[in-house]
Scaffold this active site. Structure first.
Site, mmCIF file in Angstrom:
data_model
loop_
_atom_site.group_PDB
_atom_site.id
_atom_site.type_symbol
_atom_site.label_atom_id
_atom_site.label_comp_id
_atom_site.label_asym_id
_atom_site.label_seq_id
_atom_site.Cartn_x
_atom_site.Cartn_y
_atom_site.Cartn_z
ATOM 1 N N LYS A 87 -59.703 -14.162 12.369
ATOM 2 C CA LYS A 87 -60.952 -13.417 12.207
ATOM 3 C C LYS A 87 -60.953 -12.481 10.999
ATOM 4 O O LYS A 87 -61.987 -12.223 10.407
ATOM 5 C CB LYS A 87 -61.258 -12.640 13.490
ATOM 6 C CG LYS A 87 -61.730 -13.571 14.602
ATOM 7 C CD LYS A 87 -62.438 -12.807 15.694
ATOM 8 C CE LYS A 87 -63.217 -13.739 16.600
ATOM 9 N NZ LYS A 87 -62.335 -14.586 17.430
ATOM 10 N N GLU A 109 -71.299 -7.137 16.584
ATOM 11 C CA GLU A 109 -71.273 -7.369 18.031
ATOM 12 C C GLU A 109 -69.882 -7.874 18.398
ATOM 13 O O GLU A 109 -69.195 -8.453 17.556
ATOM 14 C CB GLU A 109 -72.316 -8.427 18.421
ATOM 15 C CG GLU A 109 -71.882 -9.886 18.242
ATOM 16 C CD GLU A 109 -71.617 -10.310 16.802
ATOM 17 O OE1 GLU A 109 -72.133 -9.646 15.884
ATOM 18 O OE2 GLU A 109 -70.882 -11.305 16.604
ATOM 19 N N SER A 375 -55.254 -20.636 15.839
ATOM 20 C CA SER A 375 -56.218 -19.625 15.388
ATOM 21 C C SER A 375 -55.750 -18.201 15.667
ATOM 22 O O SER A 375 -56.171 -17.264 14.995
ATOM 23 C CB SER A 375 -57.579 -19.860 16.040
ATOM 24 O OG SER A 375 -57.453 -19.973 17.451
HETATM 25 C C1 LIG Z 1 -62.624 -15.678 18.282
HETATM 26 C C2 LIG Z 1 -61.528 -16.642 18.380
HETATM 27 C C3 LIG Z 1 -61.746 -18.039 18.447
HETATM 28 C C4 LIG Z 1 -63.099 -18.662 18.499
HETATM 29 O O1 LIG Z 1 -63.906 -18.427 17.394
HETATM 30 P P1 LIG Z 1 -64.264 -19.560 16.328
HETATM 31 O O2 LIG Z 1 -65.374 -18.933 15.566
HETATM 32 O O3 LIG Z 1 -64.681 -20.784 17.081
HETATM 33 O O4 LIG Z 1 -63.057 -19.786 15.504
HETATM 34 C C5 LIG Z 1 -60.641 -18.877 18.485
HETATM 35 N N1 LIG Z 1 -59.394 -18.392 18.488
HETATM 36 C C6 LIG Z 1 -59.138 -17.066 18.437
HETATM 37 C C7 LIG Z 1 -57.719 -16.611 18.454
HETATM 38 C C8 LIG Z 1 -60.180 -16.148 18.391
HETATM 39 O O5 LIG Z 1 -59.925 -14.833 18.344
#
Ligand SMILES: *Cc1c(COP(=O)(O)O)cnc(C)c1O
Length: 396
Positions: A87, A109, A375
């Site tokens: 993020k 948000e 992610s």
């Molecule tokens: C917020 C988040 C997601 C989902 O958000 P995307 O916009 O689909 O990438 C996925 N993995 C993690 C670790 C997150 O914090």
């Protein structure tokens, strides 16, 4: 390449009230002016390298590969970034843009709080005032993230209207924006919303796919056979996919199958949804036949969203990418397996992508390769894991 209408085929666009149109048009103009500016790119790059910790490694998961016995599995380690997730790529980009637009105040948000924390970090480093809208119920469920945002210098507004969750927080943030548009920038957390947000967030997250592309080529003298990422709003997935679209890498997004697609407790928007308008965009939406947005469920808060970024709707329709689902239990098991075999605890969101890779790797050749975008890291999910472990034990 300036694509100004903001449509991905029939998806995307600007489905917004008249009062917001001038604001969005101004943002669109400024973004496309600044995006290719050398100084902007240089400043952002410096932040990504020195503050966020880029580039992130590509790691060959040898133990997991041996265990599954098929394609070589590689992990793109976005979990190693500052804040523990992808993020920060987006919040640094948009906060720097806001600064260049002479905005002094950022609003955002947040649902589970991850985006609120990443926004707070970016605003601290760029000396911007930051105010975060969060549903009251989410604030109770995510006490730690609420505290983190405050420690990082943000003012948090707990929202008491409606279901007191993400969608109510979004409504309040938009209300604030319309009132304070002169000095305020609205920083959206995924590749969703009206144009230019889906394009802008994709651009900022594309650093993931660009690095995958060069790192994998350097390792194997070819691009990966398959790239897999989880899909909530779709930002880490589109950032992974977009720079690989002109290669022959197969792209697979994994949605939250929750308790099963035959129940109402899932968040499989592309797989089970239908075309509709949500949060200013034409996309796929989980809705009933009257167009009411359905309640969603996932073991991972980050995938728990009834819409999806419009570019994914387009990629699915054009068959440029495939979208699959993984259940809560499969994601949980993938979390356990990666923790044990590789010593890496993935976020439960990312565990969805891992679970799908595990399903298909065994049927692939040893000469083939899969890249999974991790992610984020799983520390934030430990309580959920603990509860689920206890449930499993009690049911035996
Ligand atoms: C917020 C988040 C997601 C989902 O958000 P995307 O916009 O689909 O990438 C996925 N993995 C993690 C670790 C997150 O914090």
């Amino acid at each position: 390449m300036k694509k100004k209408n903001g449509m991905f085929g029939k998806f995307g666009g600007k489905y917004i009230p008249e009062t917001l149109m001038p604001v969005i048009n101004d943002l669109e103009d400024k973004y496309f002016q600044i995006r290719d500016d050398k100084n902007f790119q240089k400043e952002l790059n410096k932040l990504l390298i020195e503050y966020a910790g880029r580039p992130t490694p590509i790691y060959y998961a040898k133990n997991l590969t041996t265990k599954i016995g098929g394609a070589k599995i590689y992990l793109k380690r976005e979990d190693l970034l500052h804040g523990g997730a992808h993020k920060i790529n987006n919040t640094l980009g948009q906060a720097l843009l806001a600064k260049k637009m002479n905005k002094t105040r950022i609003i955002a948000e947040t649902g589970a709080g991850q985006h609120g924390v990443a926004t707070s970090m970016a605003c601290s480093i760029l000396a911007l005032k930051s105010e975060i809208y969060m549903g009251h119920n989410d604030g109770i469920r995510q006490k730690i993230n609420l505290l983190k945002m405050k420690l990082l210098g943000s003012e948090v507004h707990l929202v008491n209207s409606g279901s007191k969750t993400l969608k109510d927080a979004i409504n309040e943030a938009i209300r604030d924006w319309i009132k304070n548009v002169k000095n305020t920038y609205y920083l959206i957390g995924s590749a969703v919303g009206p144009h230019p947000y889906p394009t802008m967030v994709r651009d900022f997250q594309s650093v993931i796919g660009k690095e995958i592309r060069s790192q994998m080529y350097k390792k194997n003298k070819k691009y990966p056979d398959i790239a897999i990422a989880c899909v909530g709003g779709g930002s880490n997935a589109i950032g992974t996919f977009h720079p690989l679209l002109d290669t022959n890498t197969e792209l697979i997004g994994v949605e939250a199958g929750g308790c099963g697609l035959d129940t109402d407790n899932h968040a499989a928007t592309l797989t089970m949804g239908s075309q509709g308008i949500l949060h200013g965009m034409m996309t796929y939406v989980l809705q009933n036949k009257d167009g009411q947005i359905k309640d969603t469920h996932s073991i991972s808060a980050g995938l728990d969203y009834p819409g999806v970024g419009p570019e994914h709707a387009y990629l699915m329709n054009k068959k440029f990418a495939k979208y699959k689902t993984v259940s809560d239990t499969e994601a949980f098991n993938a979390f356990l397996l990666l923790s044990k075999t590789e010593g890496i605890m993935p976020a439960l969101e990312s565990a969805h992508a891992i679970a799908y890779a595990i399903k298909i790797a065994g049927n692939m050749k040893k000469s083939e390769s899969i890249v999974i975008t991790i992610s984020g890291r799983g520390d934030k999910d430990i309580e959920i894991i603990k509860t689920k472990l206890n449930n499993v034990k009690n049911n035996k």
